[in-house]
Design an enzyme around this catalytic site. Structure first.
Site: not given
Length: 151
Positions: A14-16
């Site tokens: 979920e983390c860029g």
């Protein structure tokens, strides 16, 4: 190409920043061992070892944004490393990411291009982050930063 187990990424899809880091590892022709640490958190002793190998403080690996950091009172500077580790074990979202382990070291890869220092293989082509920032040119060479960015 090195063996897949030679690079490990503690990843949050979920983390860029974590996605960009994983993509740069793959752009070097390496398929890493991906550990989604929110589903499979590292054991306490392993996390403490990783932090020690990074040569940073336990506090520096704490994530504040999008976590129960404030609610748990973790800004209290009198908390010990053991107390901070206990909080990270109880709430793995407090572990900042991505942490990458390779034969060249261990690092919290923020910004994501910090991973380039840990990869034994060069980049195999251009790489552009999800936000459009160019990191590596078509020859696989690191591009100078364009200016201040907040990843």
């Amino acid at each position: 190409m090195i063996a897949p187990a030679d690079v490990v990424i503690y990843h949050n899809p979920e983390c860029g920043t974590s996605r960009n880091t994983l993509a740069m590892i793959r752009n070097a022709g390496i398929e890493p061992h991906v550990i989604e640490y929110l589903k499979t958190p590292p054991a306490r002793a392993l996390l403490a070892s990783l932090i020690g190998r990074m040569g940073v403080s336990v506090r520096s690996v704490l994530r504040e944004k999008g976590t129960p950091f404030q609610e748990l009172g973790l800004s209290d500077e009198s908390l010990t490393d053991d107390q901070l580790l206990d909080a990270m074990m109880a709430h793995p979202i407090l572990i900042n990411r991505p942490i990458v382990v390779s034969q060249l070291g261990v690092k919290l890869c923020r910004p994501s291009e910090a991973v380039l220092d840990l990869l034994p293989n060069p980049q195999q082509g251009a790489f552009v982050k999800e936000d459009g920032e160019r990191v590596v040119d078509a020859s696989g060479r690191r591009v100078a930063p364009e200016g201040p960015r907040h990843e």
